[in-house]
Design a protein around this motif. Structure first.
Motif, PDB file in Angstrom:
ATOM      1  N   ASP B 252       0.654  -1.298  -0.104  1.00 40.37           N
ATOM      2  CA  ASP B 252       0.024   0.002  -0.218  1.00 40.37           C
ATOM      3  C   ASP B 252       0.806   1.220  -0.127  1.00 40.37           C
ATOM      4  O   ASP B 252       0.391   2.227  -0.449  1.00 40.37           O
ATOM      5  CB  ASP B 252      -0.959   0.044   1.108  1.00 40.37           C
ATOM      6  N   GLY B 274      -4.934  -3.672  -2.932  1.00 39.08           N
ATOM      7  CA  GLY B 274      -3.633  -3.598  -2.454  1.00 39.08           C
ATOM      8  C   GLY B 274      -3.203  -4.540  -1.487  1.00 39.08           C
ATOM      9  O   GLY B 274      -3.581  -5.832  -1.427  1.00 39.08           O
ATOM     10  N   LEU B 292      -9.131   1.504  -6.283  1.00 41.79           N
ATOM     11  CA  LEU B 292      -8.890   0.529  -5.144  1.00 41.79           C
ATOM     12  C   LEU B 292     -10.229   0.036  -4.133  1.00 41.79           C
ATOM     13  O   LEU B 292     -10.872   0.792  -3.565  1.00 41.79           O
ATOM     14  CB  LEU B 292      -7.779   1.335  -4.054  1.00 41.79           C
ATOM     15  N   THR B 295      -7.892  -4.549   0.049  1.00 47.02           N
ATOM     16  CA  THR B 295      -6.591  -4.752   0.538  1.00 47.02           C
ATOM     17  C   THR B 295      -6.393  -5.841   1.405  1.00 47.02           C
ATOM     18  O   THR B 295      -7.307  -6.244   2.233  1.00 47.02           O
ATOM     19  CB  THR B 295      -5.928  -3.412   1.125  1.00 47.02           C
TER      20      THR B 295
END
Lengths: 357, 353
Positions: B252, B274, B292, B295
């Motif tokens: 990240d 991410g 995005l 993650t």
């Protein structure tokens, strides 16, 4: 653009020993004559043609890269890819213009990469950002030039060898950048700064325009002004330059301030490109810039070089990276290719210098 | 042979001493408040049998320089956790990215006779020898994240699951593309530093997970865990494919640069996952305004856990929720997938890049 003929100057001094004591009058006349000969030689002689040839050779390398890129990657010759290459080249490109002046003037600036990181960090602190984008830009320029001024004063007036002075600056700029940022990436909250990297006047990214403007101004300054001529003189033969009435120290200091100005501009560009200020920016950019300047035909010993060569040098390196990535090849091999190109360019340079005289 | 080894040892000591000296000068100059030893106790963490104050444990702590959000969080978490216990004395040595300097730092910790060493090595292989030396000197070593060459070099290993991180990312991307009915998708990957085993494991996990869906990794490039390298690599990579369906970025921190490059290229046709779990990435996911969308975590809270483990081992206690009387020899953390739906739960653990 020429090394002084070997019989011209008998005083052998390292390029940075800024002598102060006056030599005898006869000696002075002889040196002045030599300097005059050297500068005439520079404008009209064989060497001028050689340096042109070298730029042509560089363009040849670029053409070969273009052909390789076109064959191996379908998207190489697209408008957006070419603009991507130029945008990627812009930051190191601006640094290399300043570096060209410093190296022609007989010095070297190892601090540019980390000074750029420092400027990017300084201009993105919360307090700087609170004053708005204009202050951020001014802050980056001021930090860059201040770093250059310290380098210049240390080297010209403190008589520290450029390699050491700027190496020390590299370390302290890195440390200061880490200290200010607490080693964190500082996000830019001012939209106007981030927009620099996304706006495209006339369909060409603004950063590419900035690169072009810096390169053109650099070319004019080097080739069409007294400042440029003095730079060649100081780097070519510091003793002759001094005897010709140039304030060698002030000029040397100014060269580093100029490099610092380029650092400031590059800092704004990298800040906008990455939307952050960070102490990790500009890692090894000094080496990228020096390599580009050297393959561009500027002599590390000073006194000879071109802005155009440096610019083409940077574009060559960026194009190599681009071709490797388009072909999905990993980064290690890129560095090998870079190394090989540097060696070949330097070998060519030496041949060019030895053959005519 | 023995003489030779001795000579090397002495040289390393000298180098180390020089390194430490330089480090000391630097800290004095910058006056950074980081890596402060904490002897001032606050309240203990949780209230169970293990949290009651026991014999004081001196814990040596050594980690790479905090030049990255994640490594920064490691140092911060370790210091903060140690402060929670009145029976823990933390001896944090100057963080460094230099293997030789880290070896020297561990040597000084051995000489100081600390009870336990928590070490995140710069390079697991190169620090194995000195870790073994510590173990031989009767100091328990907690190996944080980057694993040593041999289990002889540590009492307990605790770290993230790099392979699992790749699997989590691959599974999320596979599920999304499958549900959208995309056939033959172009899946890009921005890796971290390629020479690190952790990067190779992440990529392997990603590849294996995608293979379950019949998908392959398309364009793949390695960046350097820095914002600038993320931007540079991504700007070029985006030019290699005019259409991308999904992208996984390992980290990240470099992801800030990756996102910048995507915005500069005006690309919106794909979604991105991410890695690591920075607070900034989580805020982006929460806002939903960028590409995005998720993650996969590699939590730096492992440093807090490592301090807890070091304390337990130092006091010869076990983990109360398990039947074992001793702390296990290896603990692998789970790599969770953070999406818009569960981001609020993870945001407090996200680290500032």
């Amino acid at each position: 653009m020429s090394e002084p003929p070997p019989n011209a100057v008998s005083i052998e001094k390292p390029p940075n020993a800024l002598a102060t004591e006056k030599p005898p009058v006869a000696e002075q006349a002889r040196v002045e004559a030599a300097a005059e000969r050297a500068s005439v030689h520079r404008r009209t002689g064989v060497l001028a043609r050689i340096s042109e040839f070298r730029n042509v050779g560089l363009l040849g390398v670029l053409v070969v890269l273009g052909i390789i890129g076109g064959i191996t990657a379908g998207t190489f010759w697209t408008r957006s890819n070419i603009l991507t290459i130029l945008q990627q080249a812009s930051v190191v490109g601006v640094l290399s213009v300043g570096m060209t002046f410093v190296i022609i003037g007989g010095g070297i600036d190892l601090s540019v990469g980390k000074a750029m990181a420092l400027a990017s960090v300084w201009c993105t602190t919360i307090s700087t950002q609170s004053y708005g984008p204009v202050v951020m830009v001014l802050c980056a320029l001021a930090v860059g030039m201040a770093v250059g001024l310290v380098n210049g004063v240390l080297i010209a007036y403190g008589r520290v060898v450029p390699f050491i002075a700027t190496l020390a600056m590299l370390a302290s700029a890195q440390g200061l950048a880490e200290w200010i940022s607490n080693k964190q990436s500082q996000l830019v909250t001012q939209g106007a700064i981030n927009d620099l990297a996304t706006t495209e006047p006339l369909g060409i990214p603004l950063l590419v325009w900035m690169f072009a403007v810096v390169a053109v101004l650099g070319w004019i300054l080097l080739n069409r002004t007294t400042f440029g001529r003095r730079t060649f003189a100081v780097g070519g033969n510091i003793e002759a330059a001094r005897l010709a009435g140039i304030n060698v120290r002030r000029h040397t200091a100014l060269l580093y301030v100029l490099s610092g100005l380029c650092v400031g501009i590059a800092a704004i560009m990298i800040t906008s490109l990455t939307t952050t200020g960070s102490s990790t920016h500009g890692d090894l950019y000094e080496l990228d810039a020096i390599a580009a300047v050297i393959i561009g035909g500027t002599a590390l010993t000073g006194g000879r070089g071109t802005v155009v060569g440096s610019v083409v040098g940077v574009v060559i390196f960026t194009t190599i990276s681009n071709i490797f990535i388009l072909n999905n090849l990993q980064t290690e091999t890129q560095n090998i290719a870079k190394g090989v190109i540097i060696v070949i360019a330097v070998l060519l340079q030496r041949r060019g210098r030895e053959s005519p005289v | 042979m023995e003489i030779f080894q001795k000579a090397v040892g002495r040289r390393q000591m000298l180098l180390g001493a020089a390194g430490l000296g330089a480090g000391g000068v630097l800290t004095a100059c910058t006056g950074n408040a980081k890596a402060k030893d904490s002897t001032t106790p606050t309240a203990a963490a949780a209230s169970n049998a293990n949290s009651s104050t026991g014999k004081t444990v001196t814990i040596g702590f050594s980690a790479p320089a905090a030049d990255h959000g994640w490594t920064g969080a490691i140092a911060k978490n370790a210091t903060a956790e140690a402060k929670k216990f009145s029976d823990v004395k933390l001896e944090a040595v100057q963080p460094t990215n230099d293997v030789t300097a880290q070896i020297a730092a561990i040597e000084t910790l051995i000489n100081k006779k600390v009870d336990v060493i928590v070490m995140l090595p710069n390079d697991g292989k190169q620090l194995t020898a000195v870790a073994k030396k510590a173990m031989a000197a009767g100091i328990q070593v907690i190996n944080l994240d980057r694993v040593f060459d041999t289990p002889l070099a540590y009492r307990t290993w605790i770290g993230g699951d790099n392979y699992g991180m790749g699997v989590s990312a691959g599974s999320y991307i596979g599920d999304q593309l499958k549900s959208k009915g995309v056939s033959n998708p172009v899946i890009a990957e921005i890796a971290g530093i390629d020479s690190l085993p952790l990067t190779q494991q992440r990529s392997q996990g990603f590849k294996d997970a995608l293979a379950r869906y019949g998908f392959k990794v398309g364009p793949r490039q390695a960046a350097q865990f820095t914002v600038q390298s993320g931007q540079q690599v991504t700007a070029n990579l985006l030019q290699s494919a005019s259409r991308i369906d999904a992208m996984w970025n390992h980290d990240d921190d470099q992801g800030i640069g990756v996102l910048a490059a995507i915005k500069q290229a005006h690309r919106t046709e794909f979604f991105m996952v991410g890695g690591a779990g920075s607070a900034n990435a989580m805020r982006e996911i929460k806002s939903g305004s960028s590409v995005l969308k998720a993650t996969v975590t590699y939590p730096p809270t492992m440093a807090s856990s490592a301090i807890q483990l070091a304390r337990l081992i130092g006091q010869t206690k076990g983990m109360t929720d398990l039947s074992q009387t001793e702390v296990p020899s290896s603990i692998t953390l789970y790599s969770a997938t953070v999406t818009k739906d569960n981001v609020d739960k993870f945001l407090p653990q996200g680290f500032e890049s």
